[in-house]
Design a protein around this motif. Structure first.
Motif, PDB file in Angstrom:
ATOM      1  N   GLU A 102      11.209   0.369  11.722  1.00 47.37           N
ATOM      2  CA  GLU A 102      11.065  -0.721  10.755  1.00 47.37           C
ATOM      3  C   GLU A 102      10.391  -1.936  11.386  1.00 47.37           C
ATOM      4  N   ARG A 106       6.890  -3.592  10.172  1.00 46.57           N
ATOM      5  CA  ARG A 106       6.780  -5.040   9.893  1.00 46.57           C
ATOM      6  C   ARG A 106       5.650  -5.665  10.718  1.00 46.57           C
ATOM      7  N   TRP A 150       0.275  -3.168   0.260  1.00 51.29           N
ATOM      8  CA  TRP A 150       1.139  -2.746  -0.842  1.00 51.29           C
ATOM      9  C   TRP A 150       2.006  -1.555  -0.413  1.00 51.29           C
ATOM     10  N   THR A 153       4.627  -2.604   2.221  1.00 49.17           N
ATOM     11  CA  THR A 153       5.680  -3.380   1.552  1.00 49.17           C
ATOM     12  C   THR A 153       6.607  -2.463   0.774  1.00 49.17           C
ATOM     13  N   SER A 154       6.044  -1.486   0.080  1.00 47.33           N
ATOM     14  CA  SER A 154       6.846  -0.517  -0.665  1.00 47.33           C
ATOM     15  C   SER A 154       7.730   0.301   0.274  1.00 47.33           C
ATOM     16  N   TYR A 155       7.194   0.646   1.427  1.00 46.05           N
ATOM     17  CA  TYR A 155       7.962   1.404   2.421  1.00 46.05           C
ATOM     18  C   TYR A 155       9.186   0.605   2.882  1.00 46.05           C
ATOM     19  N   ASP A 157      10.747  -1.824   1.238  1.00 47.50           N
ATOM     20  CA  ASP A 157      11.696  -2.203   0.170  1.00 47.50           C
ATOM     21  C   ASP A 157      12.810  -1.210   0.026  1.00 47.50           C
TER      22      ASP A 157
END
Length: 157
Positions: A102, A106, A150, A153-155, A157
């Motif tokens: 993660e 990021r 996108w 970011t989806s990953y 969330d």
């Protein structure tokens, strides 16, 4: 004496663009090495998925490094090529010893966001200078990277 370069752009504008493109090049190089490091050092349950994805990202980044450097040359200027210069110029900072999936994702997300911001500045400069070549190049990068942002970011969330 003409105030245009060999491709017909105003020399002052071309110089300004080359300087911004060198800044972009520095950011691409630091980001490339960060993603290489994530690829090498990732650990955990998502290793296989992320290891492969990070390779896809760094391969694309390396191609863009070459394209940006060649655009600087096309404008009649020289790309910076020392890592010490990259560290001094880049907004993206080195990300060392990251192994958590993660945290790696990021870091990649933040890197792409920084590139997009800088590329939008370059797109504006290129448009104002009538430099369709640079505008098209960074426009394509922005389009690709917005989709990647996108997805990342989806990953997360």
């Amino acid at each position: 004496m003409s105030n245009t370069n060999h491709i017909g752009l105003n020399e002052v504008s071309a110089s300004e663009l080359a300087q911004k493109l060198n800044e972009l090049l520095a950011n691409y190089q630091v980001f490339y090495m960060n993603v290489r490091g994530y690829h090498w050092n990732i650990k955990g349950r998502q290793f296989f998925q992320l290891h492969e994805k990070f390779e896809e990202f760094y391969t694309d980044l390396l191609a863009k490094v070459d394209e940006v450097a060649e655009r600087i040359l096309t404008l009649g200027h020289y790309p910076i090529h020392a890592y010490s210069n990259y560290i001094d110029v880049a907004k993206i900072q080195e990300d060392k010893d990251v192994q958590d999936g993660e945290a790696c994702v990021r870091g990649i997300l933040q890197g792409y966001q920084a590139l997009i911001e800088l590329q939008r500045e370059i797109l504006s400069l290129a448009s104002n200078a009538g430099d369709e070549g640079t505008a098209a190049q960074v426009g394509d990068y922005i389009r690709e990277q917005e989709k990647t942002v996108w997805m990342l970011t989806s990953y997360l969330d």
